[in-house]
Every structure is written in structure tokens, then in C-alpha cells.
Write an enzyme that holds these catalytic residues in place. Structure first.
Site, PDB file in Angstrom:
ATOM      1  CB  SER A 240      -0.983   0.007   1.167  1.00  0.00           C
ATOM      2  OG  SER A 240      -0.325  -0.270   2.370  1.00  0.00           O
ATOM      3  CG  HIS A 270      -0.827  -5.171   2.357  1.00  0.00           C
ATOM      4  ND1 HIS A 270      -0.160  -4.956   3.535  1.00  0.00           N
ATOM      5  CD2 HIS A 270      -0.728  -3.982   1.666  1.00  0.00           C
ATOM      6  CE1 HIS A 270       0.315  -3.723   3.559  1.00  0.00           C
ATOM      7  NE2 HIS A 270      -0.018  -3.099   2.444  1.00  0.00           N
ATOM      8  CG  HIS A 317       6.153  -8.949   7.979  1.00  0.00           C
ATOM      9  ND1 HIS A 317       7.094  -8.162   7.370  1.00  0.00           N
ATOM     10  CD2 HIS A 317       5.056  -8.171   8.142  1.00  0.00           C
ATOM     11  CE1 HIS A 317       6.596  -6.955   7.194  1.00  0.00           C
ATOM     12  NE2 HIS A 317       5.361  -6.927   7.645  1.00  0.00           N
ATOM     13  NE  ARG A 326       3.110  -3.424  12.392  1.00  0.00           N
ATOM     14  CZ  ARG A 326       2.806  -3.545  11.111  1.00  0.00           C
ATOM     15  NH1 ARG A 326       2.299  -2.518  10.451  1.00  0.00           N
ATOM     16  NH2 ARG A 326       3.003  -4.691  10.462  1.00  0.00           N
ATOM     17  CG  ASP A 372      -2.932  -7.625   9.462  1.00  0.00           C
ATOM     18  OD1 ASP A 372      -3.393  -6.511   9.774  1.00  0.00           O
ATOM     19  OD2 ASP A 372      -2.216  -7.812   8.474  1.00  0.00           O
TER      20      ASP A 372
HETATM   21  N1  HAX Z   1       0.866 -19.548   6.344  1.00  0.00           N
HETATM   22  C1  HAX Z   1       1.229 -20.458   5.425  1.00  0.00           C
HETATM   23  N2  HAX Z   1       2.266 -20.330   4.589  1.00  0.00           N
HETATM   24  C2  HAX Z   1       2.987 -19.204   4.708  1.00  0.00           C
HETATM   25  C3  HAX Z   1       2.697 -18.216   5.650  1.00  0.00           C
HETATM   26  C4  HAX Z   1       1.570 -18.414   6.477  1.00  0.00           C
HETATM   27  N3  HAX Z   1       1.198 -17.501   7.371  1.00  0.00           N
HETATM   28  N4  HAX Z   1       3.589 -17.232   5.516  1.00  0.00           N
HETATM   29  C5  HAX Z   1       4.394 -17.591   4.510  1.00  0.00           C
HETATM   30  N5  HAX Z   1       4.030 -18.783   4.020  1.00  0.00           N
HETATM   31  C6  HAX Z   1       4.597 -19.479   2.874  1.00  0.00           C
HETATM   32  C7  HAX Z   1       4.479 -18.598   1.639  1.00  0.00           C
HETATM   33  O1  HAX Z   1       3.171 -18.674   1.076  1.00  0.00           O
HETATM   34  C8  HAX Z   1       5.544 -19.158   0.763  1.00  0.00           C
HETATM   35  O2  HAX Z   1       5.053 -20.356   0.192  1.00  0.00           O
HETATM   36  P1  HAX Z   1       5.459 -20.800  -1.300  1.00  0.00           P
HETATM   37  O3  HAX Z   1       6.909 -21.056  -1.240  1.00  0.00           O
HETATM   38  O4  HAX Z   1       4.624 -22.002  -1.535  1.00  0.00           O
HETATM   39  O5  HAX Z   1       5.113 -19.641  -2.187  1.00  0.00           O
HETATM   40  C9  HAX Z   1       6.637 -19.529   1.768  1.00  0.00           C
HETATM   41  O6  HAX Z   1       5.976 -19.660   3.043  1.00  0.00           O
HETATM   42  C10 HAX Z   1       7.747 -18.516   1.896  1.00  0.00           C
HETATM   43  O7  HAX Z   1       7.158 -17.269   2.190  1.00  0.00           O
HETATM   44  P2  HAX Z   1       7.969 -16.164   3.018  1.00  0.00           P
HETATM   45  O8  HAX Z   1       9.198 -15.824   2.230  1.00  0.00           O
HETATM   46  O9  HAX Z   1       8.149 -16.565   4.427  1.00  0.00           O
HETATM   47  O10 HAX Z   1       6.932 -14.954   3.032  1.00  0.00           O
HETATM   48  P3  HAX Z   1       6.614 -13.915   1.875  1.00  0.00           P
HETATM   49  O11 HAX Z   1       7.545 -12.764   2.032  1.00  0.00           O
HETATM   50  O12 HAX Z   1       6.572 -14.562   0.552  1.00  0.00           O
HETATM   51  O13 HAX Z   1       5.129 -13.499   2.224  1.00  0.00           O
HETATM   52  C11 HAX Z   1       3.347 -12.858   3.649  1.00  0.00           C
HETATM   53  C12 HAX Z   1       4.838 -12.685   3.343  1.00  0.00           C
HETATM   54  C13 HAX Z   1       2.970 -11.866   4.718  1.00  0.00           C
HETATM   55  C14 HAX Z   1       2.566 -12.533   2.377  1.00  0.00           C
HETATM   56  C15 HAX Z   1       3.089 -14.299   4.120  1.00  0.00           C
HETATM   57  O14 HAX Z   1       3.783 -14.550   5.316  1.00  0.00           O
HETATM   58  C16 HAX Z   1       1.614 -14.616   4.306  1.00  0.00           C
HETATM   59  O15 HAX Z   1       0.955 -14.957   3.323  1.00  0.00           O
HETATM   60  N6  HAX Z   1       1.071 -14.483   5.571  1.00  0.00           N
HETATM   61  C17 HAX Z   1      -0.337 -14.681   5.813  1.00  0.00           C
HETATM   62  C18 HAX Z   1      -1.133 -13.464   5.387  1.00  0.00           C
HETATM   63  C19 HAX Z   1      -0.870 -12.294   6.311  1.00  0.00           C
HETATM   64  O16 HAX Z   1      -0.902 -12.399   7.523  1.00  0.00           O
HETATM   65  N7  HAX Z   1      -0.599 -11.131   5.684  1.00  0.00           N
HETATM   66  C20 HAX Z   1      -0.396  -9.874   6.447  1.00  0.00           C
HETATM   67  C21 HAX Z   1       1.086  -9.510   6.545  1.00  0.00           C
HETATM   68  C22 HAX Z   1       1.307  -8.218   7.280  1.00  0.00           C
HETATM   69  C23 HAX Z   1       0.779  -7.075   6.497  1.00  0.00           C
HETATM   70  O17 HAX Z   1       1.191  -6.727   5.410  1.00  0.00           O
HETATM   71  N8  HAX Z   1      -0.247  -6.491   6.984  1.00  0.00           N
HETATM   72  O18 HAX Z   1      -0.902  -5.602   6.240  1.00  0.00           O
END
Ligand code: HAX
Length: 439
Positions: A240, A270, A317, A326, A372
Site C-alpha cells: 500500500s 496485506h 512477514h 505492533r 493483523d
Molecule cells: N501460512 C502459510 N504459509 C505461509 C505463511 C503463512 N502464514 N507465511 C508464509 N508462508 C509461505 C508462503 O506462502 C511461501 O510459500 P510458497 O513457497 O509455496 O510460495 C513460503 O511460506 C515462503 O514465504 P515467506 O518468504 O516466508 O513470506 P513472503 O515474504 O513470501 O510473504 C506474507 C509474506 C505476509 C505474504 C506471508 O507470510 C503470508 O501470506 N502471511 C499470511 C497473510 C498475512 O498475515 N498477511 C499480512 C502480513 C502483514 C501485512 O502486510 N499487513 O498488512
């Protein structure tokens, strides 16, 4: 000129020569390199954005203008009788990097009141939307509908010196920030409370007025202040903030840019994760017939989610490698104000169980909770159970950071953003050659 704007103007004059020197004299200094993994993997960790508003350390978490969350809350002037600072004082702090005095804070409180009237057509636009539109769609649309108010766009159209860009961008940012609480509260009351909206009370500060317009009693005013400040900024690379910055880099105004940022915040990876957390928790409770699960049962729910190819919302994250401070700040609020809340207990149980499950699962680089995972429980406790709305609250908070950022973007003349694309064939070739050879 009001005190904040005057101080900002002085700060900008002091910062400009630094940026000129960095680009003109030291611009060829190498600060990073890019791998194929980063190129395909969403530019993780590539150091190619600049902001002084906040910095996110993977271990320590966020610092706003050099201060941790606790230091920020401790330093800023508090609303009399409240635990948390004025949001308006935080705005001054983000804009200038200086902790405002009470007088300087109250100056912003007054200024925001003067700017807070939402044009009536915005409410007409919202009323004309299907009632089942997502609240984030409504927020983004409401902001975009106000674009014609842009001081920046109007001044640009009449011809404006580059050195002046920051001034109308600041005006737009203040105008928008001052109006967002009423727009958000309107969306909530219109969508979920049979359209029974509550008029703004100009005697109140931003946090208290928001609580008033939402129709939620104390200490929700402090919840609002805490929530908006905690969600304000997470440096420039999150979607964002980056989307807002990217769109603004074309000299689009604050309305176009912030609306774009909100569309990014609305994604489940996000900002939408806060609603997903509550949805996940409610699904668990439904399956349990309303009674809380044991740790073993919870473990199974977590594994079921992972095994069905879904993420555990609120965990992981892109930058952080520890529990998000947070999350901790909100947990401390819950421990004080809602220690016996059943959903808070469940959130705590998830905190005990999920990191182990995610570690065993072996994919995520960070098994710890992000902001979150904790935010919805507080809203739910104070009666805001319509979790589709939670990301709007995030958006109002986020505005504090991203609008400050785009004001400074224009002040320091940051360029139109335009990274270079390559093809898969090029990547394969460079991989075979052991790296891209400089031309
Ligand atoms: N549950 C399951 N799998 C997860 C995970 C979770 N909470 N977090 C990461 N992974 C997985 C990823 O999907 C990725 O899988 P693939 O290799 O199959 O693609 C793998 O672990 C490696 O990911 P990463 O390098 O640890 O994390 P990224 O930087 O790619 O992604 C995310 C970061 C926040 C998008 C991710 O941790 C996620 O999807 N979390 C759940 C959704 C969430 O809570 N989002 C909010 C984040 C905070 C924010 O921005 N708030 O606004």
C-alpha cells in the site's frame, strides 16, 4: 502559515542539499545487487526505495522517525484523561521528525477540524454503490471521488515550479487526512447500522471524534488513537505504501495515489489479513460449536488450513523475522483492558501453537505473528464484529504514513518510478553465464 507547515518548510530546505549531493556527487555508489530469486520473488530485500518516515528492522520491528512504538507513545502529548497520544501530534511528528509541544499539537487539532468537512457528494457516491460492496471498495471510491478537490492538480494545471510541489501535496494530504475518519465512520454506519450515521463533533480530537461517529463508547477513543498510530507506516516497500508512492511519482495527486494504495491494502496477503484472522477464528469456533478448542484441536485446525493450500492469516512477514512489535503493543492493550475476552484467549493460544506448526511446515521464513493477528480481537471486543470493515481502519491509519511520504517525495524531488524488466530467456542466459556481464 501554521506552525507545522512552517517547520516542515524549514526541514525541507535543510534536507534538499543532502539529496542533491547524494544523487549528483555520490550517485554511482553501489548499495545492493539483485539476484534472479529477488527478481522473480517480488524484489524482497532489494534496497531501492528511500524514506525517512519509518524504518523496519527484521529483528527489532518498526521505528517511526527513529523511535520504537513504546518510545513514540511515551514521547507524544496525550489527550487529557487518555492513555494514548493525539493522532494529530503523531502527524506532526511523522511530518517533521520532531516531537511537537502541546501547543503545536493543538494547532494541528484545530487545523484538521477546519479541513474536516466532507463534500456531501461523497456520501451520495457511497449511497449509490451496492450495499454489499466491500468497505474497502467504498473507501477507495470515496477518496477517488474527491480528486476534483485536489489543490495539487489545480495548481499544476495553472503552472507550478517544481520546488513548490510539496506545498499543495501537503495541503491535499492534510485535507484528506482530516476527512478520512468521517468517511470511514460513514461507511461503517451506512453499511452495518441501517444507514443511521452520526454527525461529527468538532469539539473532539480525531480519535475521540472517530469513536463518537462510530457510535462506540470509551475507551474506543483510545483504541482508535492506538490503532491509527500503530498502523501508520511500515517503511516504503509494503504494497500500500509502495503503490501510493508509485502512483504519486507520476505527479498524480494525493487522492489518486492514496486510493491506489488502498486497493493494494485490500489484498488478503496485506491489510485484509486482519479480517481473515477473525474469519478464521470464527470458523474454528463454529466447528467447535462455540466452545474454545484445546491446543491439540487448534493444532489440527492449523494443519488443516495449511494442508488445504491456504495461509495462516496474521502469521509471517516479508521483512520481519520476529513477533511484530505492533502485535505486542496490541497484546499489552488486551492484557490491560480485556484480559478475559474469550477471543483474546484463543488468539493467545494460537500464538503458543502456530509458530511451532509453521516451523514444522517448513515454508515460511517467519513463523511469528504480524500486526493483523491481534487487531481484530480488540475491535470485536468493543462491538465492531463486522470484520469486513477492519481493513478500512487499517487504511485510515496507513494514511498518516503514506501521505507524509508523498509530501516528502515531492519536497525532495524523488523521481518517476520506472524499474527495468527483463525476459525469462535473459534470466536463463545470465544464469548460464554466471551472472549478467555489464555492457
Ligand atoms: N501460512 C502459510 N504459509 C505461509 C505463511 C503463512 N502464514 N507465511 C508464509 N508462508 C509461505 C508462503 O506462502 C511461501 O510459500 P510458497 O513457497 O509455496 O510460495 C513460503 O511460506 C515462503 O514465504 P515467506 O518468504 O516466508 O513470506 P513472503 O515474504 O513470501 O510473504 C506474507 C509474506 C505476509 C505474504 C506471508 O507470510 C503470508 O501470506 N502471511 C499470511 C497473510 C498475512 O498475515 N498477511 C499480512 C502480513 C502483514 C501485512 O502486510 N499487513 O498488512
Amino acid at each position: 502559515m501554521m506552525r507545522l507547515k512552517e517547520r516542515l518548510s524549514e526541514k525541507i530546505k535543510a534536507e534538499r542539499p543532502k539529496v542533491t549531493k547524494l544523487t549528483k556527487e555520490l550517485g554511482k555508489t553501489v548499495i545492493d545487487h539483485v539476484t534472479i530469486e529477488q527478481c522473480i520473488g517480488g524484489a524482497r530485500d532489494v534496497r531501492c526505495l528511500v524514506t525517512d518516515i519509518s524504518y523496519l528492522d527484521p529483528q527489532e520491528g518498526i521505528r517511526f522517525r527513529g523511535k520504537t512504538i513504546d518510545e513514540t507513545f511515551a514521547a507524544l502529548p496525550k489527550v487529557p484523561g487518555s492513555e494514548y497520544p493525539y493522532v494529530e501530534g503523531f502527524w506532526y511528528f511523522l511530518m517533521t521528525g520532531e516531537v511537537p509541544s502541546v501547543e503545536e499539537t493543538l494547532d494541528v487539532v484545530r487545523d484538521f477540524k477546519d479541513r474536516s468537512k466532507v463534500p456531501p457528494y461523497v456520501f451520495d457516491v457511497l449511497r449509490s454503490m451496492p450495499k454489499d460492496s466491500h468497505p474497502m471498495t467504498m473507501l477507495s471510491t470515496a477518496v477517488l471521488s474527491m480528486q476534483k478537490e485536489s489543490v495539487f492538480a489545480n495548481r499544476y494545471a495553472t503552472g507550478m515550479n517544481k520546488l513548490e510541489y510539496w506545498d499543495p501535496m501537503y495541503e491535499d494530504s492534510c485535507n484528506l487526512m482530516a476527512k478520512l475518519p468521517e468517511i470511514a465512520a460513514f461507511i461503517y454506519r451506512y453499511k452495518y447500522k441501517n444507514g443511521k450515521t452520526i454527525s461529527s463533533n468538532n469539539d473532539l480530537d480525531l480519535g475521540a471524534n472517530f469513536a463518537h461517529m462510530m457510535g462506540i463508547a470509551k475507551p474506543y477513543d483510545d483504541v482508535a488513537r492506538m490503532y491509527f498510530i500503530l498502523h501508520s507506516d511500515h517503511e516504503s516497500g509494503n504494497v500500500s505504501a509502495h503503490a501510493t508512492h508509485l502512483v504519486a511519482s507520476t505527479l498524480s495527486d494525493a487522492y489518486y495515489s492514496f486510493s491506489a494504495g488502498m486497493n493494494g491494502l485490500a489484498g488478503p496477503l496485506h491489510g485484509l489479513a486482519n479480517q481473515e484472522v477473525l474469519r478464521w477464528i470464527q470458523a474454528v469456533l463454529n466447528k467447535m460449536g462455540g466452545k474454545p478448542p484445546t491446543q491439540e484441536e487448534l493444532k489440527k485446525f492449523l494443519w488443516d488450513t495449511l494442508n488445504s493450500g491456504q495461509v495462516i492469516p496474521g502469521y509471517g512477514h516479508a521483512v520481519l523475522r520476529k513477533t511484530d512489535p505492533r502485535y505486542t503493543a496490541q497484546m499489552q492493550f488486551c492484557q490491560k483492558h480485556l484480559p478475559n475476552d474469550p477471543i483474546f484467549s484463543l488468539v493467545n493460544m494460537i500464538y503458543k501453537v502456530a509458530p511451532g506448526v509453521l516451523t514444522e511446515h517448513g515454508k515460511t521464513k517467519n513463523p511469528w505473528p504480524n500486526v493483523d493477528a491481534q487487531s481484530g480481537v480488540i475491535q470485536w471486543h468493543y462491538g465492531l464484529v463486522e470484520y469486513d470493515f477492519y481493513t478500512v481502519l487499517f487504511g485510515v491509519g496507513m494514511a498518516l504514513g503514506v501521505l507524509t511520504n508523498i509530501t516528502w517525495d515531492r519536497a525532495l524531488g524523488y523521481a518517476l518510478e520506472r524499474p527495468k524488466s527483463v525476459t525469462i530467456q535473459m534470466l536463463e542466459k545470465w544464469a548460464q553465464e554466471g551472472g549478467r556481464k555489464e555492457a
